[in-house]
Design a protein around this motif. Structure first.
Motif, PDB file in Angstrom:
ATOM      1  N   PRO A   2      63.615  67.460  -9.812  1.00 38.72           N
ATOM      2  CA  PRO A   2      64.372  66.675 -10.788  1.00 38.72           C
ATOM      3  C   PRO A   2      64.804  67.539 -11.971  1.00 38.72           C
ATOM      4  CG  PRO A   2      62.043  66.151 -10.924  1.00 38.72           C
ATOM      5  CD  PRO A   2      62.220  67.051  -9.743  1.00 38.72           C
ATOM      6  N   GLN A   3      65.930  67.195 -12.525  1.00 39.96           N
ATOM      7  CA  GLN A   3      66.445  67.890 -13.697  1.00 39.96           C
ATOM      8  C   GLN A   3      65.807  67.313 -14.952  1.00 39.96           C
ATOM      9  OE1 GLN A   3      68.638  70.483 -13.694  1.00 39.96           O
ATOM     10  NE2 GLN A   3      68.444  70.454 -11.484  1.00 39.96           N
ATOM     11  N   HIS A   4      65.698  68.128 -15.974  1.00 39.85           N
ATOM     12  CA  HIS A   4      65.191  67.642 -17.258  1.00 39.85           C
ATOM     13  C   HIS A   4      66.307  66.869 -17.945  1.00 39.85           C
ATOM     14  CE1 HIS A   4      61.504  69.923 -16.999  1.00 39.85           C
ATOM     15  NE2 HIS A   4      62.228  70.952 -16.588  1.00 39.85           N
ATOM     16  N   VAL A   5      65.993  65.672 -18.392  1.00 37.40           N
ATOM     17  CA  VAL A   5      66.994  64.816 -19.011  1.00 37.40           C
ATOM     18  C   VAL A   5      66.633  64.631 -20.482  1.00 37.40           C
ATOM     19  CG1 VAL A   5      68.058  62.536 -18.980  1.00 37.40           C
ATOM     20  CG2 VAL A   5      67.376  63.618 -16.847  1.00 37.40           C
ATOM     21  N   SER A   6      67.605  64.859 -21.337  1.00 33.77           N
ATOM     22  CA  SER A   6      67.390  64.673 -22.763  1.00 33.77           C
ATOM     23  C   SER A   6      67.430  63.188 -23.103  1.00 33.77           C
ATOM     24  CB  SER A   6      68.470  65.407 -23.540  1.00 33.77           C
ATOM     25  OG  SER A   6      68.343  65.145 -24.907  1.00 33.77           O
ATOM     26  N   ARG A   7      66.573  62.771 -23.993  1.00 30.74           N
ATOM     27  CA  ARG A   7      66.537  61.373 -24.417  1.00 30.74           C
ATOM     28  C   ARG A   7      67.634  61.059 -25.437  1.00 30.74           C
ATOM     29  NH1 ARG A   7      63.445  59.103 -20.885  1.00 30.74           N
ATOM     30  NH2 ARG A   7      61.341  59.882 -20.693  1.00 30.74           N
ATOM     31  N   ARG A   8      68.210  62.088 -26.052  1.00 32.07           N
ATOM     32  CA  ARG A   8      69.253  61.862 -27.044  1.00 32.07           C
ATOM     33  C   ARG A   8      70.584  61.636 -26.337  1.00 32.07           C
ATOM     34  NH1 ARG A   8      68.519  66.771 -31.120  1.00 32.07           N
ATOM     35  NH2 ARG A   8      70.159  67.451 -29.744  1.00 32.07           N
ATOM     36  N   PRO A   9      71.408  60.730 -26.856  1.00 31.63           N
ATOM     37  CA  PRO A   9      72.703  60.469 -26.216  1.00 31.63           C
ATOM     38  C   PRO A   9      73.665  61.646 -26.369  1.00 31.63           C
ATOM     39  CG  PRO A   9      72.451  59.150 -28.208  1.00 31.63           C
ATOM     40  CD  PRO A   9      71.156  59.851 -27.988  1.00 31.63           C
ATOM     41  N   ILE A  10      74.462  61.844 -25.340  1.00 36.17           N
ATOM     42  CA  ILE A  10      75.456  62.918 -25.335  1.00 36.17           C
ATOM     43  C   ILE A  10      76.639  62.506 -26.191  1.00 36.17           C
ATOM     44  CG2 ILE A  10      77.050  64.187 -23.849  1.00 36.17           C
ATOM     45  CD1 ILE A  10      74.995  63.987 -21.659  1.00 36.17           C
ATOM     46  N   CYS A  11      77.207  63.458 -26.867  1.00 39.75           N
ATOM     47  CA  CYS A  11      78.364  63.212 -27.733  1.00 39.75           C
ATOM     48  C   CYS A  11      79.524  62.661 -26.905  1.00 39.75           C
ATOM     49  CB  CYS A  11      78.774  64.515 -28.416  1.00 39.75           C
ATOM     50  SG  CYS A  11      80.254  64.384 -29.429  1.00 39.75           S
ATOM     51  N   ARG A  12      80.133  61.584 -27.358  1.00 41.70           N
ATOM     52  CA  ARG A  12      81.215  60.958 -26.590  1.00 41.70           C
ATOM     53  C   ARG A  12      82.528  61.718 -26.719  1.00 41.70           C
ATOM     54  NH1 ARG A  12      83.961  56.218 -29.877  1.00 41.70           N
ATOM     55  NH2 ARG A  12      83.737  57.110 -31.924  1.00 41.70           N
ATOM     56  N   ASP A  13      82.648  62.556 -27.737  1.00 38.20           N
ATOM     57  CA  ASP A  13      83.893  63.302 -27.919  1.00 38.20           C
ATOM     58  C   ASP A  13      83.957  64.568 -27.066  1.00 38.20           C
ATOM     59  OD1 ASP A  13      84.876  61.448 -29.739  1.00 38.20           O
ATOM     60  OD2 ASP A  13      83.888  62.441 -31.415  1.00 38.20           O
ATOM     61  N   CYS A  14      82.824  65.253 -26.925  1.00 41.79           N
ATOM     62  CA  CYS A  14      82.849  66.518 -26.170  1.00 41.79           C
ATOM     63  C   CYS A  14      82.091  66.437 -24.845  1.00 41.79           C
ATOM     64  CB  CYS A  14      82.275  67.639 -27.027  1.00 41.79           C
ATOM     65  SG  CYS A  14      80.520  67.486 -27.404  1.00 41.79           S
ATOM     66  N   ASP A  15      81.443  65.314 -24.548  1.00 42.32           N
ATOM     67  CA  ASP A  15      80.671  65.117 -23.310  1.00 42.32           C
ATOM     68  C   ASP A  15      79.592  66.175 -23.101  1.00 42.32           C
ATOM     69  OD1 ASP A  15      81.938  62.792 -22.519  1.00 42.32           O
ATOM     70  OD2 ASP A  15      83.541  63.874 -21.506  1.00 42.32           O
ATOM     71  N   GLY A  16      79.017  66.675 -24.189  1.00 45.09           N
ATOM     72  CA  GLY A  16      77.944  67.642 -24.084  1.00 45.09           C
ATOM     73  C   GLY A  16      78.397  69.086 -24.082  1.00 45.09           C
ATOM     74  N   PHE A  17      79.697  69.342 -23.927  1.00 41.01           N
ATOM     75  CA  PHE A  17      80.229  70.697 -24.010  1.00 41.01           C
ATOM     76  C   PHE A  17      80.616  70.925 -25.464  1.00 41.01           C
ATOM     77  CE2 PHE A  17      80.898  69.331 -19.666  1.00 41.01           C
ATOM     78  CZ  PHE A  17      80.360  70.388 -18.967  1.00 41.01           C
ATOM     79  N   ALA A  18      79.662  71.406 -26.251  1.00 40.86           N
ATOM     80  CA  ALA A  18      79.769  71.376 -27.704  1.00 40.86           C
ATOM     81  C   ALA A  18      80.710  72.408 -28.305  1.00 40.86           C
ATOM     82  CB  ALA A  18      78.392  71.546 -28.313  1.00 40.86           C
ATOM     83  N   ALA A  19      81.107  73.415 -27.564  1.00 35.63           N
ATOM     84  CA  ALA A  19      81.996  74.441 -28.121  1.00 35.63           C
ATOM     85  C   ALA A  19      83.032  74.840 -27.086  1.00 35.63           C
ATOM     86  CB  ALA A  19      81.201  75.657 -28.551  1.00 35.63           C
ATOM     87  N   VAL A  20      84.184  75.241 -27.577  1.00 34.35           N
ATOM     88  CA  VAL A  20      85.247  75.728 -26.698  1.00 34.35           C
ATOM     89  C   VAL A  20      85.636  77.134 -27.135  1.00 34.35           C
ATOM     90  CG1 VAL A  20      86.176  73.446 -26.175  1.00 34.35           C
ATOM     91  CG2 VAL A  20      87.060  74.707 -28.110  1.00 34.35           C
ATOM     92  N   ALA A  21      86.130  77.918 -26.204  1.00 36.93           N
ATOM     93  CA  ALA A  21      86.629  79.252 -26.506  1.00 36.93           C
ATOM     94  C   ALA A  21      88.133  79.252 -26.291  1.00 36.93           C
ATOM     95  CB  ALA A  21      85.961  80.297 -25.631  1.00 36.93           C
ATOM     96  N   ILE A  22      88.879  79.607 -27.307  1.00 36.01           N
ATOM     97  CA  ILE A  22      90.334  79.604 -27.252  1.00 36.01           C
ATOM     98  C   ILE A  22      90.817  81.033 -27.385  1.00 36.01           C
ATOM     99  CG2 ILE A  22      92.438  78.781 -28.368  1.00 36.01           C
ATOM    100  CD1 ILE A  22      90.771  76.439 -29.434  1.00 36.01           C
ATOM    101  N   THR A  23      91.666  81.465 -26.454  1.00 31.69           N
ATOM    102  CA  THR A  23      92.213  82.814 -26.552  1.00 31.69           C
ATOM    103  C   THR A  23      93.366  82.817 -27.544  1.00 31.69           C
ATOM    104  OG1 THR A  23      93.729  82.466 -24.717  1.00 31.69           O
ATOM    105  CG2 THR A  23      91.591  83.392 -24.186  1.00 31.69           C
ATOM    106  N   THR A  24      93.469  83.902 -28.308  1.00 30.49           N
ATOM    107  CA  THR A  24      94.516  84.005 -29.318  1.00 30.49           C
ATOM    108  C   THR A  24      95.759  84.696 -28.783  1.00 30.49           C
ATOM    109  OG1 THR A  24      93.620  86.094 -30.118  1.00 30.49           O
ATOM    110  CG2 THR A  24      92.826  84.082 -31.178  1.00 30.49           C
TER     111      THR A  24
END
Length: 59
Positions: A2-24
């Protein structure tokens, strides 16, 4: 296994992918691209949010 599941809710805006990398579009001298790492403004880069009952409201 089984996977470890966090008890805290995932952010609804980023779905848990908290950062993005944008090329300039520019490149470093070694040929790699220049990137900017930007955190989610809602969860501030954590990927999780506090439940609404725990957020302090009012004065």
């Amino acid at each position: 296994m089984p996977q470890h599941v966090s008890r805290r809710p995932i952010c609804r805006d980023c779905d848990g992918f908290a950062a993005v990398a944008i090329t300039t579009g520019t490149r470093h001298s070694d040929g790699t691209r220049t990137t900017l790492r930007l955190p989610c403004p809602s969860c501030k880069g954590t990927g999780h949010v506090l439940p609404a009952a725990l957020v302090r409201a009012g004065r």
